[in-house]
Write an enzyme that holds these catalytic residues in place. Structure first.
Site, mmCIF file in Angstrom:
data_model
loop_
_atom_site.group_PDB
_atom_site.id
_atom_site.type_symbol
_atom_site.label_atom_id
_atom_site.label_comp_id
_atom_site.label_asym_id
_atom_site.label_seq_id
_atom_site.Cartn_x
_atom_site.Cartn_y
_atom_site.Cartn_z
ATOM 1 N N ALA A 279 30.876 23.129 4.861
ATOM 2 C CA ALA A 279 30.035 22.808 3.707
ATOM 3 C C ALA A 279 28.612 23.343 3.857
ATOM 4 O O ALA A 279 27.734 23.025 3.057
ATOM 5 C CB ALA A 279 29.997 21.295 3.503
ATOM 6 N N CYS A 280 28.383 24.167 4.873
ATOM 7 C CA CYS A 280 27.037 24.666 5.155
ATOM 8 C C CYS A 280 26.909 26.124 4.739
ATOM 9 O O CYS A 280 27.794 26.932 5.018
ATOM 10 C CB CYS A 280 26.726 24.526 6.646
ATOM 11 S SG CYS A 280 24.997 24.798 7.025
#
Length: 324
Positions: A173-174
């Site tokens: 999710a980065c």
């Protein structure tokens, strides 16, 4: 510098010395306590909440509560202690956090574990916070991060950190690597190796885990604990609602630096996504334990330490060849 990531590495088996994988001991000591496996769910609001923290503590797993309900953290520590459970919380480096540390000084409010949770942990302000916590709460086990270099590990350890967390932007999710050009995305496992060689204290490998075998690879290259986000999101016990799309069930998962978390589009380095609904987290954690037991048997030992001794080959992203 030789770089590689999880899919670039295969560990080489050694002679097996146990009759059954069930004999393999996956436990790990981290700070003052021993835990069933070297795995901790990410301290993200989409991964852990108080109910899950209670269950993990009751069942022999390490946890780190997120820092996104700052006003409730003191109450959280006290409620965990009332249940005779260990308290493990996250803090940042804003000025108000110093007042919060002061509130924790009464004996019943001192958490056993404190994680300083900052995207770029190699910072004068993180060092200042480490020193303040160790002065005010000397019994707390302090983990600081996140970092990417041996120099950062040395600086944080020298400031008093009991452990460091390694990983800048490798998580699913980065998007730090895309937004800033910096990070350990694509070479996270090599970063763990470099940092572990410099470390005198435990390190947590944070981010980039996609398969259970990546836990064993993290241990091989020096991690004491492995923090996992996307693979431990999406469970029955995870925060958030189940969403059904075309007959398939999902849960929301978002980064701590995402617009969802911040409530505004400001310095965004994370994104929101849907992850498949995975049922109960207890089944996933049990599978991780069993796969680690198999890893130990392939390593030719009886415990996690044996994994650190095995040889490996760099196969450069061909590990999945033939699976398509």
């Amino acid at each position: 510098m030789k770089t590689f990531d999880y899919d670039d590495i295969q560990l080489i088996p050694s002679k097996c010395v146990i009759k059954s994988r069930k004999e393999a001991d996956t436990s790990v000591q981290f700070g003052p306590r021993t835990f069933k496996i070297p795995v901790v769910p990410a301290n993200m609001e989409s991964v852990i909440d108080e109910d899950l923290a209670v269950w993990l503590a009751q069942n022999g797993y390490y946890y780190v509560m997120h820092r996104f309900e700052p006003a409730d953290r003191l109450g959280f520590v006290q409620r965990m202690h009332q249940r005779k459970l260990f308290a493990s919380i996250s803090v940042g480096i804003k000025d108000a956090e110093y007042d919060f540390i002061d509130q924790l000084k009464p004996e019943q409010s001192v958490p056993e574990y404190i994680t300083i949770d900052v995207a770029h942990g190699h910072s004068d302000f993180v060092i200042k916070m480490i020193q303040y916590i160790k002065k005010q709460l000397p019994t707390a086990f302090v983990t600081a991060g996140n970092v990417a270099t041996p120099e950062a590990v040395r600086d944080l350890e020298n400031a008093g950190a009991d452990a460091t967390k390694v990983g800048v932007g490798p998580g699913k999710a980065c998007i730090t690597k895309l937004k800033t050009g910096f990070g350990t995305g694509g070479w996270q496992l090599a970063a763990i190796r470099l940092c572990a060689k410099a470390a005198r204290k435990p390190i947590i490998a944070d981010g980039g885990i996609r398969h259970n075998g990546d836990i064993a690879k993290s241990v091989r290259f020096g991690a004491s604990m492995v923090m996992i986000g996307s693979m431990l999101a999406g469970h029955l016990e995870s925060p958030g609602h189940v969403i059904t799309i075309d007959g398939k069930q999902y849960k929301q998962y978002w980064g701590s630096a995402s617009e969802v978390q911040k409530g505004a589009y400001r310095n965004v380095e994370g994104k929101q996504m849907l992850v498949p609904f995975r049922g109960s987290i207890k089944d996933t954690l049990k599978e991780m334990e069993e796969d680690l037991q198999s890893s130990i048997s392939y390593a030719g030992g009886r415990d996690l330490e044996s994994i650190r001794k095995v040889d490996y080959v760099i196969v450069k992203n061909s590990i999945m060849n033939g699976d398509d």
